[in-house]
Write a protein that holds these residues in place. Structure first.
Motif, short mmCIF file in Angstrom:
data_model
loop_
_atom_site.label_atom_id
_atom_site.label_comp_id
_atom_site.label_asym_id
_atom_site.label_seq_id
_atom_site.Cartn_x
_atom_site.Cartn_y
_atom_site.Cartn_z
N GLU A 219 91.61 -2.42 111.55
CA GLU A 219 91.06 -2.69 112.88
C GLU A 219 92.09 -3.40 113.75
OE1 GLU A 219 87.57 -4.93 112.10
OE2 GLU A 219 86.38 -3.19 111.42
N LEU A 220 92.84 -4.32 113.17
CA LEU A 220 93.88 -5.02 113.93
C LEU A 220 94.97 -4.04 114.36
CD1 LEU A 220 95.27 -7.58 114.98
CD2 LEU A 220 96.22 -7.91 112.68
N TYR A 221 95.34 -3.13 113.48
CA TYR A 221 96.36 -2.13 113.82
C TYR A 221 95.89 -1.23 114.96
CZ TYR A 221 99.79 1.60 113.20
OH TYR A 221 100.78 2.54 113.42
N SER A 222 94.61 -0.85 114.94
CA SER A 222 94.08 0.00 116.01
C SER A 222 94.10 -0.72 117.35
CB SER A 222 92.65 0.44 115.66
OG SER A 222 92.63 1.19 114.45
N ARG A 223 93.77 -2.00 117.36
CA ARG A 223 93.81 -2.76 118.62
C ARG A 223 95.24 -2.89 119.14
NH1 ARG A 223 90.12 -6.16 115.79
NH2 ARG A 223 91.79 -7.70 115.50
N MET A 224 96.18 -3.15 118.25
CA MET A 224 97.57 -3.26 118.68
C MET A 224 98.11 -1.92 119.17
SD MET A 224 99.11 -5.80 115.74
CE MET A 224 100.70 -5.93 116.57
N GLU A 225 97.65 -0.85 118.58
CA GLU A 225 98.07 0.48 119.05
C GLU A 225 97.58 0.75 120.46
OE1 GLU A 225 98.15 5.05 117.28
OE2 GLU A 225 96.71 3.59 116.51
N LYS A 226 96.36 0.33 120.77
CA LYS A 226 95.83 0.51 122.11
C LYS A 226 96.54 -0.39 123.12
CE LYS A 226 91.20 1.85 120.56
NZ LYS A 226 89.76 1.47 120.55
N ASN A 227 96.96 -1.56 122.68
CA ASN A 227 97.63 -2.50 123.57
C ASN A 227 99.13 -2.27 123.66
OD1 ASN A 227 95.15 -3.78 123.97
ND2 ASN A 227 95.48 -5.21 122.30
N HIS A 228 99.65 -1.29 122.96
CA HIS A 228 101.08 -0.96 122.97
C HIS A 228 101.94 -2.16 122.52
CE1 HIS A 228 100.15 2.79 125.02
NE2 HIS A 228 99.44 2.11 125.88
N THR A 229 101.55 -2.76 121.41
CA THR A 229 102.30 -3.88 120.85
C THR A 229 102.82 -3.55 119.45
OG1 THR A 229 100.22 -4.85 120.06
CG2 THR A 229 101.06 -5.60 122.20
N LEU A 230 103.02 -2.28 119.18
CA LEU A 230 103.52 -1.86 117.87
C LEU A 230 105.01 -1.56 117.95
CD1 LEU A 230 100.76 0.63 116.64
CD2 LEU A 230 101.03 -1.78 116.04
N CYS A 231 105.75 -1.98 116.94
CA CYS A 231 107.15 -1.61 116.78
C CYS A 231 107.31 -0.88 115.45
CB CYS A 231 108.05 -2.86 116.84
SG CYS A 231 107.69 -4.09 115.57
N ILE A 232 108.51 -0.46 115.15
CA ILE A 232 108.74 0.36 113.97
C ILE A 232 108.42 -0.41 112.69
CG2 ILE A 232 111.17 -0.27 113.88
CD1 ILE A 232 109.57 3.12 112.93
#
Length: 310
Positions: A219-232
């Protein structure tokens, strides 16, 4: 006149004899059938001193020291040479950090400090002025067609951009963002749970006990994906965790977003049945409605006429 011609002929014969003697001496020293590396060097040593073109003992030293003959206004200043040396050191440090961080991918969390130092010295070269208003941009970045310093920095900058590390690192490149630190902490909780029950060899208990922490991580990963806060780094670590959960431990759980999909699919499946059933019931109601004919009202004159004819 005849004596002069005879003398010239004798001189030519003597010169020809000396040339043949030197060739024979070379051939006897180095056989033509087997020219080894030492033989080639001996042949060069025998031929080069006689050549009016090759004089290595004199001209090689001149070519090596040719740079010192340029005017002072064309040479690189001491300030720029010092910046170039610092750039080389920081470039090497950043590359040495990238290689071990290739697998598993930890490019952003391990190398953000070295990249920040490299970016700082490159800005000093390209933007800032040194002592005496000395600028190193032209002398180090634009002085030749290759533009090696610019090319080296651009390659590493492309790696940083493709990794999207700016999403996980602060603007000053001094620390990771709070979202990244929180994700790493949540990830460590799931991995610790995996490690705890993996030692017991009971994967079914692992799937049960680690289900809550793994669900929270997703769930945390999905929220970060929507907020564009993911890096490699985050993407790779999440992929590896999902591989552990599904393939190695054979765990699974229904995802929350599958419930609406199942509900909509079920409604679409029963929609034709509902349509035909409603159409059938509507047609039956029409059949039950009977049209009653209107009866003629009785008239006394009409009754008298019937009595007369009867």
């Amino acid at each position: 006149m005849f004596i002069v011609q005879v003398g010239a002929l004798l001189i030519a014969l003597i010169y020809y004899a000396n040339a043949q003697t030197s060739v024979v001496a070379v051939n006897t020293t180095i056989p033509g059938s087997e020219l080894s590396a030492n033989g080639l060097r001996q042949l060069a040593a025998a031929v080069v001193p006689q050549s009016p073109v090759f004089h290595p003992s004199l001209r090689s030293q001149f070519s090596l020291n040719l740079l010192s003959a340029f005017p002072e206004d064309l040479e690189v200043s001491d300030y720029c040479v010092a910046l170039l040396a610092i750039f080389g050191q920081r470039y090497s440090t950043y590359v040495n950090c990238l290689v071990p961080a290739a697998r598993p991918v930890k490019v952003c969390q391990n190398c953000y400090g070295t990249y920040g130092n490299l970016m700082e010295i490159y800005k000093n070269i390209s933007d800032q002025m040194g002592p005496g208003n000395v600028s190193c941009r032209d002398s180090l970045l634009r002085s030749d067609r290759l533009m090696l310093v610019f090319l080296l920095y651009s390659n590493l900058e492309d790696i940083w951009t493709a990794s999207e590390c700016n999403r996980c690192v602060s603007l000053t490149h001094h620390s990771l963002t709070n979202d990244t630190l929180y994700f790493m902490a949540t990830l460590n909780q799931s991995l610790s749970c995996f490690e705890k029950y993996q030692k017991q060899g009971n994967h079914s208990e692992l799937c049960t006990e680690c289900k809550a922490t793994y669900r929270g991580l997703n769930e945390l990963y999905s929220r970060m994906e929507k907020n564009h806060t993911l890096c490699i780094d985050i993407e790779d670590s999440m992929n590896m965790t999902r591989i552990l959960w599904s393939k190695k431990f054979n765990c699974s759980f229904p995802r929350a977003e599958t419930v609406p999909v199942i509900a909509v699919s079920s409604f679409m499946l029963f929609l034709p049945i509902i349509f035909y059933l409603s159409s059938f019931l509507h047609s039956e109601q029409k059949k039950r409605k009977l049209i009653h004919p209107k009866r003629a009202k009785s008239n006394p004159s009409f009754i008298n006429i019937q009595d007369k004819f009867s």
